[in-house]
Design a protein around this motif. Structure first.
Motif, PDB file in Angstrom:
ATOM      1  N   VAL A  60       9.732 -61.613 -48.416  1.00  0.00           N
ATOM      2  CA  VAL A  60      10.979 -60.781 -48.007  1.00  0.00           C
ATOM      3  C   VAL A  60      11.019 -59.412 -48.546  1.00  0.00           C
ATOM      4  CG1 VAL A  60      13.446 -61.090 -48.954  1.00  0.00           C
ATOM      5  CG2 VAL A  60      12.456 -63.070 -48.274  1.00  0.00           C
ATOM      6  N   LEU A  61      10.145 -59.143 -49.693  1.00  0.00           N
ATOM      7  CA  LEU A  61      10.115 -57.899 -50.107  1.00  0.00           C
ATOM      8  C   LEU A  61       9.236 -56.969 -49.107  1.00  0.00           C
ATOM      9  CD1 LEU A  61      10.343 -55.601 -52.362  1.00  0.00           C
ATOM     10  CD2 LEU A  61       8.067 -56.327 -53.308  1.00  0.00           C
ATOM     11  N   ALA A  62       8.188 -57.244 -48.477  1.00  0.00           N
ATOM     12  CA  ALA A  62       7.700 -56.740 -47.368  1.00  0.00           C
ATOM     13  C   ALA A  62       8.404 -56.608 -46.290  1.00  0.00           C
ATOM     14  CB  ALA A  62       6.129 -57.641 -46.923  1.00  0.00           C
ATOM     15  N   ASP A  63       9.133 -57.746 -45.646  1.00  0.00           N
ATOM     16  CA  ASP A  63       9.966 -57.439 -44.622  1.00  0.00           C
ATOM     17  C   ASP A  63      11.135 -56.239 -44.881  1.00  0.00           C
ATOM     18  OD1 ASP A  63      11.169 -58.389 -41.983  1.00  0.00           O
ATOM     19  OD2 ASP A  63      12.933 -58.832 -43.506  1.00  0.00           O
ATOM     20  N   ALA A  64      11.549 -56.274 -46.042  1.00  0.00           N
ATOM     21  CA  ALA A  64      12.469 -55.065 -46.487  1.00  0.00           C
ATOM     22  C   ALA A  64      11.976 -53.659 -46.188  1.00  0.00           C
ATOM     23  CB  ALA A  64      13.041 -55.080 -47.851  1.00  0.00           C
ATOM     24  N   CYS A  65      10.624 -53.497 -46.713  1.00  0.00           N
ATOM     25  CA  CYS A  65       9.883 -52.165 -46.583  1.00  0.00           C
ATOM     26  C   CYS A  65       9.685 -51.930 -45.018  1.00  0.00           C
ATOM     27  CB  CYS A  65       8.730 -52.280 -47.189  1.00  0.00           C
ATOM     28  SG  CYS A  65       8.679 -52.388 -48.972  1.00  0.00           S
ATOM     29  N   LEU A  66       9.461 -52.866 -44.237  1.00  0.00           N
ATOM     30  CA  LEU A  66       8.996 -52.705 -42.937  1.00  0.00           C
ATOM     31  C   LEU A  66      10.366 -52.291 -42.114  1.00  0.00           C
ATOM     32  CD1 LEU A  66       6.414 -55.384 -42.076  1.00  0.00           C
ATOM     33  CD2 LEU A  66       6.095 -53.114 -42.181  1.00  0.00           C
ATOM     34  N   HIS A  67      11.536 -52.949 -42.481  1.00  0.00           N
ATOM     35  CA  HIS A  67      12.722 -52.634 -41.962  1.00  0.00           C
ATOM     36  C   HIS A  67      13.400 -51.444 -42.226  1.00  0.00           C
ATOM     37  CE1 HIS A  67      16.338 -53.632 -40.019  1.00  0.00           C
ATOM     38  NE2 HIS A  67      17.199 -53.584 -41.166  1.00  0.00           N
TER      39      HIS A  67
END
Length: 350
Positions: A60-67
């Motif tokens: 989820v943290l990685a997805d937030a960074c990419l978003h």
């Protein structure tokens, strides 16, 4: 920037305070074309650690960074890559720290458990319900097991896979592998021994008796360790020693004066034999271990059957006791066991 933070936080569920530093890094990189510096990276590592502590999944943290990178105009891929790496480093370090804390808590719990200081609440955390009866099985390898050795974890996982996750604990203490299992789960000690046999070359296992409650675990642990010690002192060949099978020996040791008197009276005359008493003691041990079969005893000692017969006759003449006489056999066997417990004749009887 605040609007971007709000959008990313709403879309991914990651708190905005964990993402502000990342957006600042992307903005600075877009403006200058430079990659984030050490201070920026340290800040992102701290945010990664906070995310781990708050239980936010790394995915989820990685997805937030990419978003965030996706909706930030001009963000460079290099800044995204380095920023995410810093997040992940902090996250993983926080996880490793949590594991170290858990391992230390487990080590302290095992020490307290085997000294009778564990409480029910902590025991529940590690899967034990102290109200029941437990058996402690101890394995002593030829080379002591180091604290933190993964072998204990592998054996515990194998036992949990077979018997379920409750009421089984495997740990290292004082170089020993220790298994605590419910008294009703009799197969657990055997499975633990099987795993030890598969993993180690030179080892010996002691099995305590089932006892109730926290104090019972301490008692069973001491019985298991004492069973191994007795096996070594008596020269027993069995690799698995059960305290229930060795109850006579603590009884003998409780009255040291009586056992010294027995050994001195029955076996003392063997000191006058040519070559000393040791060969004759070994002969008696072999005969008793072979249930009186002279051929099997000779095979154990690597001598002829005639040599066994000669030595037994020599023993009878010196002591007046013969293992072929049922009453005298018991006295002789008890005296031989007492001699091994007292480490006689290597140590004088006092």
């Amino acid at each position: 920037m605040d609007s971007v933070l709000a959008r990313v936080s709403e879309a991914t569920g990651v708190p905005a305070d964990l993402l502000g530093g990342f957006l600042s890094v992307l903005a600075a990189s877009a403006a200058t074309g430079r990659l984030p510096g050490r201070a920026d990276m340290d800040g992102l590592r701290e945010c990664g650690a906070l995310a781990a502590e708050r239980g936010i999944p790394l995915r989820v943290l990685a997805d937030a960074c990419l978003h965030a990178a996706e909706i930030t105009a001009g963000g460079t891929f290099g800044a995204v890559r380095r920023g995410m790496a810093a997040y992940i480093e902090g996250y993983e370090e926080a996880q490793r720290a949590a594991l170290r804390q858990e391992e230390e808590a487990r080590r302290m719990f095992v020490d307290d458990l085997l000294q009778g200081r564990a409480d029910a609440e902590r025991a529940e955390h590690f899967g034990l319900r102290l109200a029941g009866a437990y058996v402690v099985t101890v394995a002593r390898p030829d080379t002591p097991v180091a604290a933190g050795d993964p072998l204990a974890g592998r054996i515990e996982q194998a036992l949990v896979a077979r018997f379920g996750s409750h009421n089984i604990l495997v740990a290292v203490r004082d170089g020993l592998l220790v298994c605590v299992s419910p008294g009703a789960l009799t197969a657990a000690s055997g499975e633990f021994t099987h795993r030890v046999r598969s993993a180690l070359t030179d080892w010996r296992v002691g099995v305590g008796r089932p006892h109730q409650g926290p104090g019972g675990i301490v008692t069973s642990y001491r019985e298991a360790v004492n069973a191994i010690d007795l096996g070594e002192r008596l020269g027993l060949r069995a690799q698995v020693l059960k305290a229930a099978d060795l109850l006579v020996f603590p009884v003998l040791l409780r009255d040291r004066e009586a056992i010294v008197d027995l050994v001195s009276t029955v076996l003392g005359p063997l000191t006058s034999a040519r070559g000393g008493p040791e060969p004759l003691l070994e002969t008696l041990e072999a005969v008793f271990a072979s249930q009186g079969n002279h051929t099997a005893a000779a095979r154990r000692l690597g001598v002829s059957t005639r040599a066994i017969t000669y030595r037994l006759e020599r023993i009878r003449r010196l002591t007046g006791f013969s293992p072929s006489d049922p009453t005298q056999r018991f006295t002789l066997e008890t005296a031989v066991l007492g001699a091994r417990l007292l480490e006689w004749p290597a140590h004088p009887l006092v």
